[in-house]
Write an enzyme that holds these catalytic residues in place. Structure first.
Site, PDB file in Angstrom:
ATOM      1  CG  ASP A  40      -4.723  49.930 -41.746  1.00  0.00           C
ATOM      2  OD1 ASP A  40      -3.457  49.865 -41.754  1.00  0.00           O
ATOM      3  OD2 ASP A  40      -5.278  50.390 -40.752  1.00  0.00           O
ATOM      4  CG  ASP A  41      -2.408  46.263 -40.846  1.00  0.00           C
ATOM      5  OD1 ASP A  41      -1.566  47.169 -41.052  1.00  0.00           O
ATOM      6  OD2 ASP A  41      -2.407  46.051 -39.536  1.00  0.00           O
ATOM      7  CB  CYS A  80      -0.231  52.520 -39.022  1.00  0.00           C
ATOM      8  SG  CYS A  80      -0.959  50.994 -38.955  1.00  0.00           S
ATOM      9  NE  ARG A  84      -1.689  54.911 -42.021  1.00  0.00           N
ATOM     10  CZ  ARG A  84      -2.675  54.248 -42.560  1.00  0.00           C
ATOM     11  NH1 ARG A  84      -3.710  55.066 -43.127  1.00  0.00           N
ATOM     12  NH2 ARG A  84      -3.049  53.194 -42.869  1.00  0.00           N
ATOM     13  CE  LYS A 133      -4.145  53.509 -39.160  1.00  0.00           C
ATOM     14  NZ  LYS A 133      -3.906  52.193 -39.145  1.00  0.00           N
ATOM     15  CG  HIS A 135      -2.042  56.166 -36.974  1.00  0.00           C
ATOM     16  ND1 HIS A 135      -1.926  54.669 -37.157  1.00  0.00           N
ATOM     17  CD2 HIS A 135      -1.891  56.550 -35.959  1.00  0.00           C
ATOM     18  CE1 HIS A 135      -1.712  54.341 -35.936  1.00  0.00           C
ATOM     19  NE2 HIS A 135      -1.649  55.459 -35.078  1.00  0.00           N
ATOM     20  CB  SER A 158      -5.255  51.422 -35.589  1.00  0.00           C
ATOM     21  OG  SER A 158      -3.993  51.862 -36.318  1.00  0.00           O
ATOM     22  CG  HIS A 254      -5.341  47.776 -38.347  1.00  0.00           C
ATOM     23  ND1 HIS A 254      -5.598  47.372 -37.134  1.00  0.00           N
ATOM     24  CD2 HIS A 254      -4.206  48.472 -38.221  1.00  0.00           C
ATOM     25  CE1 HIS A 254      -4.659  47.673 -36.267  1.00  0.00           C
ATOM     26  NE2 HIS A 254      -3.816  48.065 -36.963  1.00  0.00           N
ATOM     27  CG  ASP A 319      -1.098  50.727 -43.807  1.00  0.00           C
ATOM     28  OD1 ASP A 319      -1.269  49.494 -43.956  1.00  0.00           O
ATOM     29  OD2 ASP A 319      -1.144  51.000 -42.653  1.00  0.00           O
ATOM     30  CG  ASN A 320       1.712  48.154 -42.748  1.00  0.00           C
ATOM     31  OD1 ASN A 320       1.353  49.407 -41.775  1.00  0.00           O
ATOM     32  ND2 ASN A 320       1.011  47.321 -42.490  1.00  0.00           N
ATOM     33  CE  LYS A 348       0.739  46.961 -38.327  1.00  0.00           C
ATOM     34  NZ  LYS A 348      -0.553  47.253 -38.005  1.00  0.00           N
TER      35      LYS A 348
END
Ligand SMILES: *[C@@H]1O[C@H](CO)[C@@H](O)[C@H](O)[C@H]1NC(C)=O
Ligand SMILES: *[C@@H]1O[C@H](CO)[C@@H](O)[C@H](O)[C@H]1NC(C)=O
Ligand SMILES: *[C@@H]1O[C@H](CO)[C@@H](O)[C@H](O)[C@H]1NC(C)=O
Ligand SMILES: *[C@@H]1O[C@H](CO)[C@@H](O)[C@H](O)[C@H]1NC(C)=O
Ligand SMILES: *[C@@H]1O[C@H](CO)[C@@H](O)[C@H](O)[C@H]1NC(C)=O
Length: 585
Positions: A40-41, A80, A84, A133, A135, A158, A254, A319-320, A348
């Site tokens: 994540d992130d 996020c 996904r 996660k 989401h 998150s 994250h 994810d980003n 992001k």
């Protein structure tokens, strides 16, 4: 494989250990296991294998080097939930209706009509598990258990969307795990703005065949990785003889609370176990990333121990891009800095390379060439058709898939991308739900139709629309988007290749805009206990959604032995359900 090779293989198997025989007798190409890691992130520049000087990711680096590094991997979205949605469905996220970051008490989720990778693989009898996660909706009906996953352990959104506990680590050493210290929960809860306490404390959910338990609320972030490890290990052990799909979307790295000052209860806005806190040279972010690396090492060690490496394809990405306004608590986009923008928020939520260009690799012992690399254009939307192909499941009919099969790129030396034009949907004008095509990748070129900062956005004045020609970069030569070939006003005079590319891009862009269908999320009637103000995850409303943890030895031994029929019966007995063998298909 010829006769002699087969004979030798059999001989080798007969003299090796029992577990290896069982596993290796499966044809590696017949419905391979899939392990999909999704951090994540995490930015492109955060890993050892992408050149970060002090980060500690030995397990990730080893897997990357022993597989194929994928240097041109784009996420399906720079945020996020939509990222996904694209990953799970193989479709541009606006088609699914998920156009924003889902909140904790929203009534929205990934529409049940969408076919997820898990639902796709269940068609050929994969066992499917997700840890981490989700989401894509926290209402019961939107949770993984109703979207194709047999097992789930994780936070449904998150880790900054509520308060968690952090165990204190005296002397910075591992301490007695039976004595969690709620040092960050001392303050009195302030009533949340929407009056729903469900959003107040982070929940940890467990699902098994669509039956849901809230294991902890608030959960203990310090012990989270330990639980995730336990789940992942059990899942692989219990399903070693049949094809499985393990989706591991980490809550790390994250930042924890920080959006909102009154939630700002966690130091350094990152978390890690006591064993890893303050252990890396890169501060709290580095510790959290080291914990990701530790969990990945555990999964791989389990695969090795069970002799499953040759039956398992591992994909790894993020994810980003990094949440740049969070400074040291966030990651690094490395070389993809978007210099031309002139502002630092090209991570992001932006469709500058820093927001969507992800570190990635694929690993599959015996099938994917170690120490190899491809710079072919790949999207995380490609995972769906690629897994479908490798598992032998026909693609769903009657829907538009935007992802393309990338198996050739992974398995062959010179496999080619099937993306002639890969469009990026993004958020110009600072209004997240107002999404549209903002950029496209075509060959070596990246064209922007609209640019704006990512997080730290809302900067209407910094948004630029390119209405005449696109802003064009050759991102193979200029990955940091510094020197535009076309500034949006005048065509490049002495560059016929770029001029021709711009013409093709404008035609494809017009076609995309004319034919693209934005999806709507059909309303889902309230389930039991649901209704306005009651869509959040809450263990008990009369305690403001704060309950004792169910995670104890009893839980682990009685319930948390994923997979066996015996366990399955016990689990449902515990829940007081009759029809315990009825499985979701
Ligand atoms: C999946 O399981 C069903 C029911 O046991 C069986 O009929 C079918 O052949 C299996 N499919 C595959 C691809 O193994
Ligand atoms: C899963 O559970 C949800 C919530 O109880 C329910 O709406 C849904 O129909 C269930 N799905 C299946 C496949 O049983
Ligand atoms: C981190 O470790 C160093 C050296 O062991 C120690 O001096 C320092 O107090 C620790 N910091 C925190 C925040 O635990
Ligand atoms: C919810 O909390 C109240 C107050 O502590 C308690 O009496 C009740 O039994 C709890 N309900 C459940 C379902 O645990
Ligand atoms: C829940 O929160 C309200 C208002 O913030 C407070 O008055 C009440 O005492 C809390 N209940 C519990 C069980 O903590």
């Amino acid at each position: 494989m010829n006769q002699l090779a087969r004979f030798l293989l059999l001989l080798a198997l007969l003299i090796s250990t029992k577990t290896r025989v069982v596993a290796a007798l499966r044809d590696p190409l017949d419905r391979p296991n899939f392990v999909l890691f999704f951090v994540d992130d995490l930015g492109y520049g955060d890993l050892g294998f992408t050149g970060h000087p002090t980060t500690s990711t030995p397990n990730i680096d080893r897997l990357a080097w022993n597989g194929k590094t994928l240097t041109t991997w784009y996420s399906g979205c720079a945020l996020c939930s939509c990222s996904r949605a694209a990953l799970m469905t193989g479709r541009q996220y606006p088609r699914t209706g998920i156009r924003q970051v889902l909140g904790t008490v929203d009534d929205l989720g990934l529409p049940l009509e969408e076919v997820t990778i898990a639902e796709q693989l269940k068609k050929v009898n994969y066992t499917t598990g997700i840890v981490g996660k989700w989401h894509l909706g926290q209402r019961l009906a939107y949770l993984p258990g109703n979207q194709g996953f047999d097992y789930y352990l994780g936070i449904p959104y998150s880790d900054d969307m509520g308060n968690g506990k952090q165990t204190s680590c005296p002397g910075n050493k591992a301490e007695d795990p039976t004595e969690p210290v709620q040092e960050h929960l001392k303050g009195k809860p302030i009533p949340p703005p929407d009056g729903d306490y469900a959003a107040w404390y982070l929940p940890l959910l467990y699902q098994e065949h669509n039956k849901t338990r809230i294991i902890e609320q608030p959960l203990d972030l310090t012990k989270l990785a330990q639980k995730y490890n336990r789940f992942a290990t059990k899942f692989i052990e219990d399903n070693k003889d049949e094809p499985f799909f393990l989706y591991f979307p980490f809550n790390h790295v994250h930042t924890t609370s920080g959006n909102n000052d009154k939630w700002d209860t966690m130091p350094n806005r990152q978390f890690a176990s006591c064993e890893l806190k303050n252990r890396t040279k890169r501060g709290a972010f580095g510790d959290a990333l080291a914990e990701v690396d530790w969990m990945i090492g555990n999964v791989y060690e389990t695969l090795q121990r069970l002799g499953l490496e040759e039956n398992t394809m591992i994909l790894w990405t993020s994810d980003n891009g990094p949440a740049t306004p969070r400074r040291f608590d966030a990651g690094s986009y490395g070389i993809f800095s978007g210099e031309y923008a002139g502002y630092p928020w090209t991570g992001k939520a932006s469709t500058w390379e820093g927001g969507i260009r992800m570190p990635a690799f694929a690993h599959w012992k015996g099938q994917i060439q170690p120490f190899s690399r491809s710079s072919q254009t790949i999207s995380s939307m490609d995972v769906f058709p690629t897994f479908s192909h490798l598992a032998g499941v026909p693609l769903p009919s009657g829907i538009v898939l935007d992802g393309r099969d990338m198996a050739d790129i992974l398995l062959q030396e010179n496999g080619q991308s099937r993306h002639d034009f890969l469009f990026f949907y993004g958020f110009c004008n600072g209004h997240w739900p107002r999404t549209g095509v903002t950029a496209v990748r075509h060959g070596p070129y990246k064209a922007h139709f609209c640019t704006s900062p990512g997080l730290g956005a809302g900067h209407e004045s910094m948004t630029v629309h390119y209405n005449k020609y696109p802003l064009l970069f050759n991102v193979e030569e200029d990955p940091s988007e510094t020197f535009p070939i076309c500034d949006g006003n005048t065509l490049p005079e002495n560059d016929p290749d770029a001029r021709a590319a711009i013409e093709r891009i404008l035609r494809a862009y017009a076609m995309e805009k004319a034919t693209f269908e934005y999806g709507k999320i059909p309303p889902l009637p309230p389930g039991p206990g649901e209704g306005k103000g009651h869509y959040g995850v809450c263990c008990n409303r009369s305690t403001n959604c704060s309950c004792e943890s169910l995670w104890d030895d009893n839980f682990q031994s009685r319930l948390f032995t994923v997979g066996s029929e015996e366990h399955h019966a016990r689990y449902h007995e515990y829940l007081g359900e009759e029809n315990h063998m009825k499985r979701a298909t």
